[in-house]
Design a protein around this motif. Structure first.
Motif, PDB file in Angstrom:
ATOM      1  N   LEU A  43      26.327  32.141  40.929  1.00  0.00           N
ATOM      2  CA  LEU A  43      27.479  32.889  41.430  1.00  0.00           C
ATOM      3  C   LEU A  43      27.046  34.202  42.108  1.00  0.00           C
ATOM      4  O   LEU A  43      27.433  34.450  43.261  1.00  0.00           O
ATOM      5  CB  LEU A  43      28.480  33.118  40.284  1.00  0.00           C
ATOM      6  CG  LEU A  43      29.874  33.594  40.634  1.00  0.00           C
ATOM      7  CD1 LEU A  43      30.489  32.787  41.761  1.00  0.00           C
ATOM      8  CD2 LEU A  43      30.764  33.520  39.390  1.00  0.00           C
ATOM      9  N   PHE A 242      29.435  39.896  38.333  1.00  0.00           N
ATOM     10  CA  PHE A 242      29.379  38.452  38.096  1.00  0.00           C
ATOM     11  C   PHE A 242      28.076  38.002  37.439  1.00  0.00           C
ATOM     12  O   PHE A 242      27.709  36.838  37.507  1.00  0.00           O
ATOM     13  CB  PHE A 242      29.617  37.685  39.401  1.00  0.00           C
ATOM     14  CG  PHE A 242      31.062  37.672  39.823  1.00  0.00           C
ATOM     15  CD1 PHE A 242      31.947  36.759  39.269  1.00  0.00           C
ATOM     16  CD2 PHE A 242      31.537  38.579  40.745  1.00  0.00           C
ATOM     17  CE1 PHE A 242      33.284  36.743  39.640  1.00  0.00           C
ATOM     18  CE2 PHE A 242      32.876  38.571  41.126  1.00  0.00           C
ATOM     19  CZ  PHE A 242      33.753  37.646  40.562  1.00  0.00           C
TER      20      PHE A 242
ATOM     21  N   GLU B   3      35.393  24.853  43.411  1.00  0.00           N
ATOM     22  CA  GLU B   3      35.993  25.520  44.568  1.00  0.00           C
ATOM     23  C   GLU B   3      37.328  24.829  44.842  1.00  0.00           C
ATOM     24  O   GLU B   3      37.364  23.620  45.056  1.00  0.00           O
ATOM     25  CB  GLU B   3      35.062  25.426  45.774  1.00  0.00           C
ATOM     26  CG  GLU B   3      35.563  26.229  46.954  1.00  0.00           C
ATOM     27  CD  GLU B   3      34.529  26.288  48.091  1.00  0.00           C
ATOM     28  OE1 GLU B   3      33.462  26.878  47.886  1.00  0.00           O
ATOM     29  OE2 GLU B   3      34.826  25.740  49.155  1.00  0.00           O
ATOM     30  N   ASN B  21      36.055  32.309  36.704  1.00  0.00           N
ATOM     31  CA  ASN B  21      34.935  32.083  37.621  1.00  0.00           C
ATOM     32  C   ASN B  21      35.140  30.959  38.634  1.00  0.00           C
ATOM     33  O   ASN B  21      34.286  30.748  39.496  1.00  0.00           O
ATOM     34  CB  ASN B  21      33.596  31.870  36.892  1.00  0.00           C
ATOM     35  CG  ASN B  21      33.047  33.166  36.326  1.00  0.00           C
ATOM     36  OD1 ASN B  21      33.580  34.247  36.601  1.00  0.00           O
ATOM     37  ND2 ASN B  21      31.987  33.068  35.549  1.00  0.00           N
ATOM     38  N   LYS B  23      36.085  29.423  41.987  1.00  0.00           N
ATOM     39  CA  LYS B  23      36.224  30.011  43.323  1.00  0.00           C
ATOM     40  C   LYS B  23      37.463  29.407  43.978  1.00  0.00           C
ATOM     41  O   LYS B  23      37.612  28.182  44.001  1.00  0.00           O
ATOM     42  CB  LYS B  23      34.987  29.712  44.169  1.00  0.00           C
ATOM     43  CG  LYS B  23      35.042  30.361  45.549  1.00  0.00           C
ATOM     44  CD  LYS B  23      33.779  30.016  46.348  1.00  0.00           C
ATOM     45  CE  LYS B  23      33.834  30.640  47.730  1.00  0.00           C
ATOM     46  NZ  LYS B  23      32.668  30.246  48.526  1.00  0.00           N
ATOM     47  N   PRO B 161      38.227  33.787  50.254  1.00  0.00           N
ATOM     48  CA  PRO B 161      37.499  33.494  49.018  1.00  0.00           C
ATOM     49  C   PRO B 161      37.744  34.556  47.941  1.00  0.00           C
ATOM     50  O   PRO B 161      37.553  35.743  48.179  1.00  0.00           O
ATOM     51  CB  PRO B 161      36.023  33.510  49.462  1.00  0.00           C
ATOM     52  CG  PRO B 161      35.995  34.381  50.682  1.00  0.00           C
ATOM     53  CD  PRO B 161      37.343  34.241  51.338  1.00  0.00           C
ATOM     54  N   PHE B 163      37.690  34.934  43.305  1.00  0.00           N
ATOM     55  CA  PHE B 163      37.196  34.307  42.078  1.00  0.00           C
ATOM     56  C   PHE B 163      38.179  34.583  40.945  1.00  0.00           C
ATOM     57  O   PHE B 163      38.655  35.716  40.792  1.00  0.00           O
ATOM     58  CB  PHE B 163      35.812  34.849  41.731  1.00  0.00           C
ATOM     59  CG  PHE B 163      34.774  34.498  42.768  1.00  0.00           C
ATOM     60  CD1 PHE B 163      34.026  33.341  42.662  1.00  0.00           C
ATOM     61  CD2 PHE B 163      34.583  35.312  43.883  1.00  0.00           C
ATOM     62  CE1 PHE B 163      33.092  32.997  43.630  1.00  0.00           C
ATOM     63  CE2 PHE B 163      33.647  34.981  44.858  1.00  0.00           C
ATOM     64  CZ  PHE B 163      32.900  33.813  44.733  1.00  0.00           C
TER      65      PHE B 163
END
Lengths: 281, 167
Positions: A43, A242, B3, B21, B23, B161, B163
């Protein structure tokens, strides 16, 4: 005696503000690429890739690297053999700041009154200027566009002279670790040690202009720089919070003499956008 | 790491399917609000006045864009530090807000509130405005122009994008 027309300073400062707002410093770009190479987790590696992509897109699209286009900050080292002609020096810097804000355009991010009205100056003025007189006939300007997020997480403390090198490493590292993702890691750290209550933070800020890859000439302080970086990167906040091992890219120390009773330590945090440039006239 | 492509407004099921976490490539209409705009929104809510947009059907993006160059859709767009908005978040959730986009951690208390209300907080990446600006389809000042960068802007996103940070 050397005469410098301040219109020359206007042009240099104006062009520098515009350039650093859109074009990433090549050394920093390199440091981010190296961090991506070093990074072991997926990540944060992907996010470092987005940061690299941002450097390219900002130049291509002529769009600021970050929407927080920052406070204009200038360290002016003025040779005492210089006589300025034209408009007053500080007025010149403010004009360059305002015109760069208007023409680029950059975000107007300065409020004129800090508590009650918080009314925006609408032209990014005033720039913050620090003056220093030096021998000679050269003018050296260190110019930065400093964002608010990392500046907000900066800190200083008057430590006891009994504090050991270990204590100082812990103080710096713990403060940066506590800031977490807020200052926009990966970070560059400027550390000021010594001086007094106002000098230590100035040294810390000035340390942000030192070579990212360099080290203090005194090996004992060079060791402290390395230990600070290692300790923070070991703690695992990482790129943008992250995770991974790239919270800090570089820590640079500047020291100064201090009072027998004092040991001021200041830490200025700089986000990964790190817009800065040196001008010599 | 998954994703996922998602369009605003979200259904409860869509929010429930998200995991930390993940995406997300986010599309749809969002409204920006920073510190000053939050103060004014809370002032409206306190006085029982209606908001000019439906918090349930959109997302609040903690963002103060830079001005657009002539002929461009938008200037530099990116998240500001979300934790500064923590003191306002409970009232915003009460008023129907379910989706927030910003930068960095939230307080423990705010994270708990976000989870209890079945809301989601997305972390966008700070300092990549040129990348994020390519995901903006439209951008206009919507309210309180006097606040400059702190005004409320209405933006349409296309595959921006972000998260999942708290869900």
């Amino acid at each position: 005696m050397r005469f410098i027309d301040t219109s020359l300073i206007y042009t240099a400062v104006y062009e520098t503000i515009c350039k650093i707002s859109f074009v990433c410093d090549p050394q920093l770009h390199e440091a981010i690429l190296e961090a991506q190479h070093r990074e072991t987790e997926d990540l944060p590696r992907e996010i470092l890739g987005m940061i690299i992509q941002n450097h390219n897109y900002a130049s291509e699209d002529i769009i600021p690297l970050c929407q927080d286009t920052g406070t204009t900050l200038i360290f002016a080292e003025i040779g005492t053999d210089i006589h300025f002609s034209g408009k007053p020096f500080s007025e010149t810097i403010q004009a360059a700041t305002a015109d760069a804000q208007h023409d680029c355009p950059l975000r107007a991010s300065i409020v004129l009154e800090p508590i009650f009205e918080r009314n925006n100056s609408k032209n990014n003025c005033p720039a913050v200027i620090h003056y220093e007189l030096v021998p000679g006939d050269k003018l050296r300007l260190l110019v930065a566009q400093k964002g608010g997020g990392a500046e907000n997480m900066s800190f200083m403390k008057m430590l006891s002279p009994s504090a050991s090198a270990d204590t100082i490493v812990d103080f710096v590292a713990e403060g940066v670790i506590a800031a977490g993702s807020r200052p926009c890691p990966p970070l560059i750290l400027g550390v000021g040690i010594g001086g007094n209550f106002e000098e230590a933070p100035l040294l810390a800020k000035k340390a942000l202009f030192l070579d990212l890859n360099g080290h203090h000439q005194d090996p004992r302080y060079a060791e402290l720089e390395k230990r600070i970086v290692a300790k923070i990167n070991h703690a695992g906040c990482g790129v943008q919070g992250f995770g991974g091992n790239n919270t800090v890219l570089s820590a640079r120390i500047i020291t100064a003499p201090c009072h027998i009773a004092s040991l001021p330590v200041a830490v200025n945090l700089q986000c990964h956008v790190h817009r800065h440039e040196e001008i010599i006239i | 790491m998954k994703e996922i492509k998602l369009n605003l407004p979200f259904t409860d099921a869509e929010i429930n399917s998200l995991r930390a976490n993940d995406k997300v490539l986010l599309s749809g209409i969002v409204y920006t609000a920073r510190d000053q705009a939050h103060k004014r929104i809370l002032n409206l809510l306190e006085h029982g006045k209606p908001l000019p947009f439906d918090l349930r059907k959109t997302a609040i993006f903690y963002c103060g864009p830079s001005p657009a160059r002539e002929g461009r859709i938008c200037g530099a767009v990116g998240p500001t530090t979300s934790a500064r908005m923590d003191p306002y978040t409970e009232e915003m959730l009460k008023a129907g807000l379910r989706v927030m986009i910003g930068k960095g951690d939230r307080s423990e208390q705010t994270a708990t509130l976000i989870r209890n209300y079945g809301a989601v907080y997305f972390a966008a990446i700070g300092g990549i405005s040129a990348v994020l600006s390519r995901c903006i389809v439209s951008c206009e000042t919507f309210l309180w122009e006097d606040l400059g960068a702190e005004a409320i802007y209405r933006m349409e996103l296309l595959n921006m994008p972000v998260f999942v940070s708290i869900v």
